[in-house]
Design an enzyme around this catalytic site. Structure first.
Site, short mmCIF file in Angstrom:
data_model
loop_
_atom_site.label_atom_id
_atom_site.label_comp_id
_atom_site.label_asym_id
_atom_site.label_seq_id
_atom_site.Cartn_x
_atom_site.Cartn_y
_atom_site.Cartn_z
N HIS A 44 -33.82 -3.26 -2.02
CA HIS A 44 -33.02 -3.65 -0.86
C HIS A 44 -32.09 -4.83 -1.16
O HIS A 44 -31.19 -5.12 -0.38
CB HIS A 44 -33.94 -3.99 0.32
CG HIS A 44 -34.63 -2.78 0.90
ND1 HIS A 44 -34.22 -2.18 2.07
CD2 HIS A 44 -35.67 -2.05 0.46
CE1 HIS A 44 -34.99 -1.13 2.33
NE2 HIS A 44 -35.88 -1.03 1.36
N ASP A 53 -25.65 -10.44 -0.77
CA ASP A 53 -26.52 -9.61 0.08
C ASP A 53 -26.58 -8.21 -0.52
O ASP A 53 -25.55 -7.70 -0.99
CB ASP A 53 -25.92 -9.51 1.50
CG ASP A 53 -27.00 -9.59 2.58
OD1 ASP A 53 -28.13 -9.18 2.32
OD2 ASP A 53 -26.67 -10.07 3.70
C1 GDG Z 1 -32.74 -6.89 3.28
C2 GDG Z 1 -31.56 -7.21 2.36
C3 GDG Z 1 -30.35 -5.21 3.28
C4 GDG Z 1 -31.95 -10.49 12.77
N1 GDG Z 1 -32.25 -11.41 13.70
C5 GDG Z 1 -32.95 -10.77 14.65
C6 GDG Z 1 -33.08 -9.43 14.29
N2 GDG Z 1 -32.46 -9.29 13.13
C7 GDG Z 1 -32.32 -7.99 12.42
C8 GDG Z 1 -30.86 -7.58 12.35
C9 GDG Z 1 -30.90 -6.60 11.18
C10 GDG Z 1 -31.99 -7.21 10.30
O1 GDG Z 1 -32.76 -8.08 11.10
C11 GDG Z 1 -31.41 -8.02 9.16
O2 GDG Z 1 -30.95 -7.12 8.20
P1 GDG Z 1 -30.01 -7.53 6.99
O3 GDG Z 1 -29.61 -6.28 6.30
O4 GDG Z 1 -28.84 -8.27 7.52
O5 GDG Z 1 -30.79 -8.55 6.07
P2 GDG Z 1 -32.24 -8.78 5.33
O6 GDG Z 1 -33.30 -9.08 6.28
O7 GDG Z 1 -31.96 -9.83 4.33
O8 GDG Z 1 -32.59 -7.38 4.62
C12 GDG Z 1 -30.25 -6.71 2.97
C13 GDG Z 1 -31.61 -4.91 4.07
O9 GDG Z 1 -32.78 -5.44 3.44
C14 GDG Z 1 -31.82 -3.41 4.25
O10 GDG Z 1 -31.86 -2.76 3.01
O11 GDG Z 1 -29.23 -4.83 4.05
O12 GDG Z 1 -29.18 -6.92 2.08
O13 GDG Z 1 -31.49 -8.61 2.09
O14 GDG Z 1 -31.30 -5.32 11.59
O15 GDG Z 1 -30.45 -7.01 13.56
N3 GDG Z 1 -33.73 -8.50 15.03
C15 GDG Z 1 -34.27 -8.93 16.22
N4 GDG Z 1 -34.16 -10.23 16.63
C16 GDG Z 1 -33.53 -11.17 15.90
O16 GDG Z 1 -33.42 -12.33 16.33
N5 GDG Z 1 -34.88 -8.03 17.00
#
Ligand code: GDG
Length: 466
Positions: free
Chosen positions: A156, A365
């Site tokens: 990821h 990322d």
């Molecule tokens: C890893 C990789 C890759 C955030 N704050 C809240 C909340 N979130 C949710 C967002 C989104 C998720 O969390 C974050 O996803 P990301 O992709 O931006 O980042 P990582 O956690 O670092 O994920 C990344 C991912 O895996 C998937 O393969 O894209 O590059 O680092 O869905 O909406 N959700 C809730 N409350 C919050 O305050 N409910």
């Protein structure tokens, strides 16, 4: 139907908070809801003695099978090797990197514990899908125990360039461990190229690609690109329904008609929040007409508390937000609202829909799901614009976002200003082309393509069986 067994370090249990922030959990859960199957991993609890589990919980078509971790493992494997060695290397952030041999030893021990606890749950025709950097050696542990099922691995986070990877004293062992998988998946072609380079450097590749014989069962490892996506309709529907939710209504009321810039990120140094706050300051300095006309909300729920760097960044950001507000606020205007907490998913989509600009500027990322959720949540008639880091995997697909280098704070400020002032026609055009990309590479496509690759591996293994 063949069962899909997902394995990740952490499992988001249905009984837990629905606000769980984290892209892996969001992606795995969405994929599992569609296909059904098992989700195996750590339940988030640590114990002093021998960890218990697996404990099974059924929820609809998903079986959650969770284990505990010892306090020692949590400290050395999770906080240590996984999050203080691997995470910084994968994100090109060596200032946060540390390597300790005993932490790597514990990382291997935990992978062998995962294998031991998982094996009794497995059936011969299960497809096993392992997620992320915490569990690189899991397939070799399973193979050692005689498991011949197709096993796939999805990374990821970014796969670093060879010269960065070489910083890890154990990178060769990790590369060999990856060769025990049948399928190895990445978000972008760039990650795949880096992986192939690394394999070739060890004589593990075939020179032209990443296919090679794996020693354990004579099968071939197939490496490919599987960009993760979102459930576009789910985001759109949540965003449309939440206009009347209390949090969204209160937020809109306090805007008093001002344009909103929004950021939603786990509180992580890779998300570029310090630089983003500086860029917002520069927006107010370089384009003073925006003072009292725009507001910035940053949602940043805490993660990995207990890792020093994560506690530090929280303090630093609190200070910076205070400084910006101290310098620019007016009696009727607070420029930055820094919310160090999680919101439920529907509220977030509602916030996105009310925003003119989505700030997604990680310094590195793997993909970034937030930018995809932001785009999907926008109203078609008057969509907001994302300002997206070119160093996020998502930039590879979303060339119609306003792309920026997150380290160039003046450049990011220019991009914010441009996004705030972009004509409706241009925004609609860019939005519709980005939405088409989101639909093409949505969560179903991600899951289906990966499972198909695993099924193909299964077919090949059976043909290869003596
Ligand atoms: C890893 C990789 C890759 C955030 N704050 C809240 C909340 N979130 C949710 C967002 C989104 C998720 O969390 C974050 O996803 P990301 O992709 O931006 O980042 P990582 O956690 O670092 O994920 C990344 C991912 O895996 C998937 O393969 O894209 O590059 O680092 O869905 O909406 N959700 C809730 N409350 C919050 O305050 N409910």
């Amino acid at each position: 139907m063949t069962r899909l067994v997902n394995v990740s370090n952490r499992v988001a249990l249905p009984s837990g908070s629905s606000n769980a922030a984290g892209g892996l959990a969001v992606g795995v859960l969405a994929a599992l809801r569609e296909h059904g199957g098992i989700w195996f991993g750590w339940n988030g609890r640590t114990v002093k003695g021998e960890p218990a589990g697996p404990q099974l919980t059924q929820d609809g078509n998903i079986t959650y099978a969770t284990i505990e971790l010892s306090e020692r493992s949590h400290e050395l494997y999770y906080n240590g090797f996984a999050n203080t060695s691997l995470w910084p290397v994968c994100h090109y952030l060596l200032g946060y990197f540390r390597y300790e041999r005993r932490e790597f030893d514990e990382y291997r021990r935990v992978n062998s514990l995962f294998a031991r606890k998982l094996i009794p749950l497995l059936r011969p025709d299960d497809l096993i899908w392992v997620h992320d950097y915490h569990l690189i050696p899991l397939a070799s542990e399973l193979r050692r125990a005689g498991i011949n099922n197709p096993i796939g691995f999805f990374l990821h986070v970014p796969f670093p360039a060879l010269e960065m990877l070489r910083v890890l004293p154990v990178y060769q062992q990790l590369l060999r461990a990856l060769c025990a998988y049948d399928v190895v998946g990445f978000h972008t072609p760039r990650d795949l190229r880096c992986f192939r380079d690394a394999l070739d450097s060890q004589g593990l590749g075939d020179g032209a690609g990443a296919d090679r014989r794996n020693h354990a069962n004579g099968a071939r490892m197939h490496a490919d690109v599987f960009p993760i996506g979102i459930d576009v309709d789910e985001c759109q529907q949540l965003a449309m329904q939440t206009g009347e939710h209390d949090h969204v209504k209160r937020m809109v009321k306090h805007l008093h008609g001002r344009q909103l810039l929004i950021g939603v990120d786990r509180l992580d140094y890779s998300k570029g929040l310090e630089e983003r706050f500086q860029a917002f300051t520069r927006l107010l300095e370089n384009y003073p007409a925006n003072r009292n006309q725009v507001s910035y909300i940053q949602v940043a729920p805490k993660t990995r508390t207990g890792v020093r760097a994560y506690d530090d960044i929280r303090e630093a950001l609190e200070q910076t937000a205070g400084q910006i507000n101290g310098r620019f606020a007016d009696i009727d205007w607070v420029p930055v609202r820094y919310l160090n907490r999680a919101f439920d998913r529907a509220t977030l989509m509602g916030f996105f829909r009310e925003s003119s600009v989505g700030l997604v500027t990680p310094v590195r990322d793997g993909m970034n799901l937030v930018v995809k959720e932001f785009i999907a949540s926008q109203p078609l008639y008057d969509p907001g614009m994302p300002v997206l880091s070119s160093l996020a995997g998502a930039a590879h697909e979303l060339s119609d976002a306003i792309l920026v280098n997150p380290y160039d704070v003046d450049g990011v400020a220019d991009a914010m200003h441009r996004a705030l002032n972009m004509s409706e026609g241009e925004r609609r055009e860019r939005h519709s082309s980005m939405l088409a990309v989101l639909r093409r590479n949505d969560i179903t496509a991600w899951r289906t393509r990966f499972v198909e690759a695993l099924l193909q591996a299964q077919g090949q293994n059976q043909t290869a069986d003596p």
